[in-house]
Scaffold this motif. Structure first.
Motif, PDB file in Angstrom:
ATOM      1  N   LEU A 187       8.539   5.761   0.591  1.00  0.00           N
ATOM      2  CA  LEU A 187       9.036   4.098   0.776  1.00  0.00           C
ATOM      3  C   LEU A 187       8.597   3.330   0.031  1.00  0.00           C
ATOM      4  N   GLY A 188       7.307   3.445   0.001  1.00  0.00           N
ATOM      5  CA  GLY A 188       6.613   2.302  -0.839  1.00  0.00           C
ATOM      6  C   GLY A 188       6.810   2.034  -2.742  1.00  0.00           C
ATOM      7  N   ARG A 189       7.361   2.887  -2.603  1.00  0.00           N
ATOM      8  CA  ARG A 189       8.236   2.366  -4.329  1.00  0.00           C
ATOM      9  C   ARG A 189       9.277   1.806  -4.332  1.00  0.00           C
ATOM     10  N   LEU A 190       9.787   2.145  -3.449  1.00  0.00           N
ATOM     11  CA  LEU A 190      11.030   1.245  -3.300  1.00  0.00           C
ATOM     12  C   LEU A 190      11.147  -0.087  -2.242  1.00  0.00           C
ATOM     13  N   VAL A 191      10.316  -0.227  -1.643  1.00  0.00           N
ATOM     14  CA  VAL A 191      10.631  -1.577  -1.212  1.00  0.00           C
ATOM     15  C   VAL A 191       9.765  -2.578  -2.162  1.00  0.00           C
ATOM     16  N   VAL A 208      16.560   6.689   3.519  1.00  0.00           N
ATOM     17  CA  VAL A 208      14.713   5.762   3.165  1.00  0.00           C
ATOM     18  C   VAL A 208      15.357   4.494   2.486  1.00  0.00           C
ATOM     19  N   THR A 209      16.725   4.425   2.022  1.00  0.00           N
ATOM     20  CA  THR A 209      16.924   2.644   0.901  1.00  0.00           C
ATOM     21  C   THR A 209      17.304   2.082   2.065  1.00  0.00           C
ATOM     22  N   GLU A 210      17.421   2.522   3.292  1.00  0.00           N
ATOM     23  CA  GLU A 210      17.723   1.274   3.889  1.00  0.00           C
ATOM     24  C   GLU A 210      16.512   1.238   5.172  1.00  0.00           C
ATOM     25  N   VAL A 211      15.278   1.789   4.997  1.00  0.00           N
ATOM     26  CA  VAL A 211      14.553   1.173   5.953  1.00  0.00           C
ATOM     27  C   VAL A 211      13.756   0.584   4.713  1.00  0.00           C
ATOM     28  N   ALA A 212      13.521   0.770   3.536  1.00  0.00           N
ATOM     29  CA  ALA A 212      13.047  -0.289   2.657  1.00  0.00           C
ATOM     30  C   ALA A 212      14.251  -1.645   2.490  1.00  0.00           C
ATOM     31  N   ASP A 213      14.950  -1.544   2.757  1.00  0.00           N
ATOM     32  CA  ASP A 213      15.766  -2.677   2.602  1.00  0.00           C
ATOM     33  C   ASP A 213      15.742  -3.390   3.861  1.00  0.00           C
ATOM     34  N   ARG A 214      15.254  -2.611   5.187  1.00  0.00           N
ATOM     35  CA  ARG A 214      14.862  -3.360   5.946  1.00  0.00           C
ATOM     36  C   ARG A 214      13.241  -4.189   6.105  1.00  0.00           C
ATOM     37  N   LEU A 215      12.186  -3.032   5.561  1.00  0.00           N
ATOM     38  CA  LEU A 215      11.183  -3.146   5.741  1.00  0.00           C
ATOM     39  C   LEU A 215      10.836  -4.717   4.432  1.00  0.00           C
ATOM     40  N   ALA A 216      11.378  -4.459   3.321  1.00  0.00           N
ATOM     41  CA  ALA A 216      11.569  -5.566   2.599  1.00  0.00           C
ATOM     42  C   ALA A 216      11.992  -7.179   2.706  1.00  0.00           C
ATOM     43  N   ALA A 217      13.259  -7.183   3.984  1.00  0.00           N
ATOM     44  CA  ALA A 217      13.447  -8.349   4.556  1.00  0.00           C
ATOM     45  C   ALA A 217      12.656  -8.722   5.676  1.00  0.00           C
ATOM     46  N   ALA A 256      10.395  -1.758  -5.560  1.00  0.00           N
ATOM     47  CA  ALA A 256      11.390  -2.322  -6.073  1.00  0.00           C
ATOM     48  C   ALA A 256      12.268  -3.813  -6.293  1.00  0.00           C
ATOM     49  N   ARG A 257      12.289  -3.069  -4.535  1.00  0.00           N
ATOM     50  CA  ARG A 257      13.091  -4.417  -3.232  1.00  0.00           C
ATOM     51  C   ARG A 257      12.580  -5.766  -3.816  1.00  0.00           C
ATOM     52  N   LEU A 258      11.037  -6.381  -3.196  1.00  0.00           N
ATOM     53  CA  LEU A 258      10.641  -7.061  -3.393  1.00  0.00           C
ATOM     54  C   LEU A 258      10.611  -7.648  -5.293  1.00  0.00           C
ATOM     55  N   ARG A 259      10.402  -6.709  -5.619  1.00  0.00           N
ATOM     56  CA  ARG A 259      10.008  -7.780  -7.564  1.00  0.00           C
ATOM     57  C   ARG A 259      11.787  -7.872  -7.532  1.00  0.00           C
ATOM     58  N   ALA A 260      12.293  -6.874  -7.600  1.00  0.00           N
ATOM     59  CA  ALA A 260      13.970  -7.527  -7.321  1.00  0.00           C
ATOM     60  C   ALA A 260      14.208  -9.007  -6.590  1.00  0.00           C
ATOM     61  N   ASP A 261      13.810  -9.224  -5.594  1.00  0.00           N
ATOM     62  CA  ASP A 261      14.271 -10.753  -5.126  1.00  0.00           C
ATOM     63  C   ASP A 261      13.202 -11.446  -5.429  1.00  0.00           C
ATOM     64  N   GLY A 262      12.251 -11.365  -6.965  1.00  0.00           N
ATOM     65  CA  GLY A 262      11.870 -12.215  -7.531  1.00  0.00           C
ATOM     66  C   GLY A 262       9.703 -12.478  -7.080  1.00  0.00           C
ATOM     67  N   HIS A 263       9.607 -11.695  -6.109  1.00  0.00           N
ATOM     68  CA  HIS A 263       8.067 -11.765  -5.458  1.00  0.00           C
ATOM     69  C   HIS A 263       7.368 -10.926  -6.544  1.00  0.00           C
ATOM     70  N   GLU A 264       6.300 -11.387  -6.723  1.00  0.00           N
ATOM     71  CA  GLU A 264       5.001 -11.118  -7.558  1.00  0.00           C
ATOM     72  C   GLU A 264       4.087  -9.836  -6.496  1.00  0.00           C
ATOM     73  N   THR A 278       0.473  -0.781   0.143  1.00  0.00           N
ATOM     74  CA  THR A 278      -0.733   0.071  -0.184  1.00  0.00           C
ATOM     75  C   THR A 278       0.602   1.630   0.148  1.00  0.00           C
ATOM     76  N   GLY A 279      -0.055   2.832  -0.754  1.00  0.00           N
ATOM     77  CA  GLY A 279       1.233   3.070  -0.445  1.00  0.00           C
ATOM     78  C   GLY A 279       2.738   2.880  -1.958  1.00  0.00           C
ATOM     79  N   GLY A 280       2.384   2.340  -2.310  1.00  0.00           N
ATOM     80  CA  GLY A 280       3.133   1.657  -4.145  1.00  0.00           C
ATOM     81  C   GLY A 280       4.111   2.740  -4.230  1.00  0.00           C
TER      82      GLY A 280
END
Length: 252
Positions: free
Chosen positions: A13-17, A160-169, A19-27, A7-9
């Motif tokens: 923050l949301g657009r970075l999250v 914010v990129t560090e927060v995105a990395d952490r939240l995606a993980a 992108a990271r999830l997609r890069a890891d192969g998730h839908e 949400t809020g993608g």
């Protein structure tokens, strides 16, 4: 791989999250009020929200509005997530929401409580303010010939990129409840941050510290929005952020 709704993608923050999830192969499905195919106003809910959640295993809730409506949006999202059988709801909150009586912070804390009591498996990460937010405040204050700063305030801005990395993980790990906060590597006075901003943008402004009053100011003054030492610290400093912006703009 997991099907994840952010949400809020389309936000900071949301657009970075996403992108990271997609890069890891998730839908990844991006939900935003104005971004098809999942253009949904969370405050309204309804069939469009149910459709966005169909088949989703994990929700990362980044949508937020300082102007109000977060509690209603969270209630709609939780109800729809339960109907859809969502297995994990991850939420980004703010350090100090339980200590600073600022209206927006109170709303974020209320959302935390709703999630905790939702019956869903959940993870909540609190972070300090993003560099982008601090920059926006300083840009607004620098419009006048004299920058009037609230006296005695400090901040701990985080990249914010560090927060995105952490939240995606966290979103792709098992639900963990309330996890350690994430904040910037330095606690800085607002005056120090303002001077760094003026230097980076080659501006000259007089700085004047103005004492304020009230419960909210006192809570910020006492550091209610800053992190305790044992929690997680990021690496990117405010100067790193300003330098990167200057390079991107061709000023360095």
């Amino acid at each position: 791989m997991t099907t994840i709704l952010v949400t809020g993608g389309t936000g900071t923050l949301g657009r970075l999250v996403a992108a990271r999830l997609r890069a890891d192969g998730h839908e990844v499905r991006v939900l935003s009020r104005h971004a098809p195919p999942y253009a949904v106003d969370l405050r309204a809910g309804g069939p469009a929200l149910d459709a966005a959640l169909a088949g989703v295993e994990t929700v990362v809730h980044c949508a937020s509005n300082p102007g109000g409506g977060d509690e209603k949006a969270a209630a709609r999202l939780i109800e729809a997530s339960r109907r859809a059988g969502v297995r994990h709801l991850a939420y980004i909150s703010i350090v100090g929401v339980d200590l600073v009586p600022y209206r927006y912070y109170r709303s974020k804390l209320a959302v935390e409580r709703r999630i905790e009591e939702s019956g869903l498996a959940w993870t909540i990460l609190r972070a300090t303010q993003f560099h982008d937010f601090v920059l926006g405040v300083l840009q607004a204050l620098a419009k006048a010939p004299v920058m009037l700063l609230p006296a005695g305030l400090s901040d701990q801005p985080v990249e914010v990129t560090e927060v995105a990395d952490r939240l995606a993980a966290l979103a792709t790990a098992p639900p963990a409840g309330r996890v350690p906060d994430l904040g910037g590597p330095e606690i800085r006075t607002l005056e120090s941050l303002a001077r760094s901003y003026l230097t980076a943008t080659d501006r000259r402004r007089a700085l004047v510290n103005i004492p304020l009053w009230g419960r909210t100011y006192r809570a910020f003054h006492e550091g209610g929005h800053l992190m305790e030492d044992e929690h997680t610290l990021g690496k990117g400093t405010f100067e790193d952020y300003l330098t990167r912006r200057a390079v991107a703009a061709g000023r360095a």
